[in-house]
Design an enzyme around this catalytic site. Structure first.
Site, short mmCIF file in Angstrom:
data_model
loop_
_atom_site.label_atom_id
_atom_site.label_comp_id
_atom_site.label_asym_id
_atom_site.label_seq_id
_atom_site.Cartn_x
_atom_site.Cartn_y
_atom_site.Cartn_z
N TYR A 1 0.81 -1.23 0.00
CA TYR A 1 0.00 0.00 0.00
C TYR A 1 0.84 1.28 0.00
CZ TYR A 1 -3.93 -3.02 1.22
OH TYR A 1 -4.89 -4.00 1.22
N ASN B 1 -12.77 7.02 5.26
CA ASN B 1 -12.88 6.09 6.39
C ASN B 1 -11.88 6.37 7.51
OD1 ASN B 1 -15.08 4.67 5.43
ND2 ASN B 1 -13.81 3.25 4.26
N TYR C 1 -5.24 -0.57 9.87
CA TYR C 1 -5.77 -0.27 8.54
C TYR C 1 -6.51 1.05 8.61
CZ TYR C 1 -4.00 -4.42 6.44
OH TYR C 1 -3.13 -5.35 5.94
N HIS D 1 -4.18 6.29 -1.43
CA HIS D 1 -4.78 6.41 -0.09
C HIS D 1 -3.73 6.73 0.97
CE1 HIS D 1 -8.64 6.28 1.66
NE2 HIS D 1 -8.75 5.01 1.97
#
Length: 196
Positions: free
Chosen positions: A18, A117, A69, A23
Site C-alpha cells: 500500500y 474512512n 488499517y 490512499h
C-alpha cells in the site's frame, strides 16, 4: 496568531503493497517532514503506529503514521493523543482528498469526514470532536463513485504522482508557516500552489 499544533498524523494503510497507493498520501507528508528534519520514525506498538518528534519554531511536534488499517486509524490517533493529553484542536491530520486534483493541497480546520474512512474513525474515536486541522492532499477522482475503492488503492500514473509529490513538498514547507503564523497565512501560501 500561531497555532498550538502538537501532533501531525498521516493517514495510511500499512504494508509495502500500500505504500505507494493514493490512499497513503497523508503518510507521505509525515515521511517528508521527518526526512527534512532528519528524524527517523520508529514503530511504537502502544500507539499502533510509527512515530517521531521534531522541533520547529520552538514547538515540539509529534509525528504519527497509524499502522492499523485505514478504517481503524482513530485507535492509533486516540492512543497517542490520550497518552500525551493532546486535544483534538491540537491535531493536524494529513489525508488523501478525492475532491482536489493532483498537485493541489489545502489546509482546513474542522468539518465532516467526507466519506473518508480514516477521518470517520478518527472523529468517532475522538468522541465525535471534528475540530482538528486537516491537510487535504489532492489525488483526483475517478469520475464514478463506484470506482473510488479501486482508485484510492491504486497507484497514480507517473505524471500525477509527480504533481502529488510536488504538492506534498509545498505543504511541508507551509507547515512552518502554519505553526509560526497561523492558519490564514499558511492557507494563503498553500492554496495558491498548483503543480502542473
Amino acid at each position: 496568531m500561531s497555532n498550538n499544533i502538537r501532533l501531525l498524523v498521516g493517514l495510511a494503510n500499512p504494508g509495502a503493497e500500500y505504500a505507494k497507493t493514493r490512499h497513503n498520501a497523508g503518510a507521505w507528508v509525515v515521511q517528508e517532514l521527518a526526512r527534512v528534519h532528519n528524524v527517523s520514525l520508529r514503530e511504537e506498538s502502544k500507539y499502533f503506529g510509527v512515530t517521531g518528534r521534531i522541533t520547529t519554531n520552538g514547538q515540539d511536534l509529534r509525528l504519527l503514521i497509524p499502522t492499523t488499517y485505514m478504517n481503524l486509524s482513530g485507535k492509533s490517533v486516540a492512543a497517542l493523543a490520550n497518552f500525551f493529553q493532546i486535544k483534538p484542536e491540537e491535531i493536524l491530520i494529513a489525508h488523501d482528498e478525492l475532491d482536489l486534483p493532483p498537485g493541489v493541497a489545502k489546509f482546513k480546520k474542522g468539518g465532516g469526514h467526507g466519506g473518508h474512512n480514516g477521518l470517520r474513525d478518527t472523529i468517532s474515536k475522538m468522541g465525535n470532536n471534528k475540530e482538528f486541522y486537516r491537510l487535504r492532499v489532492g489525488i483526483g477522482h475517478p469520475g464514478d463513485k463506484n470506482k473510488v475503492a479501486n482508485f484510492v488503492l491504486g497507484k497514480a500514473p507517473v505524471k500525477e504522482q509527480e504533481c502529488i509529490d510536488a504538492a506534498v513538498d509545498e505543504a511541508v514547507r507551509c507547515m512552518d508557516i502554519l505553526l509560526k503564523d497561523g492558519l490564514n497565512k499558511a492557507q494563503n501560501r498553500l492554496h495558491s500552489f498548483k503543480a502542473e
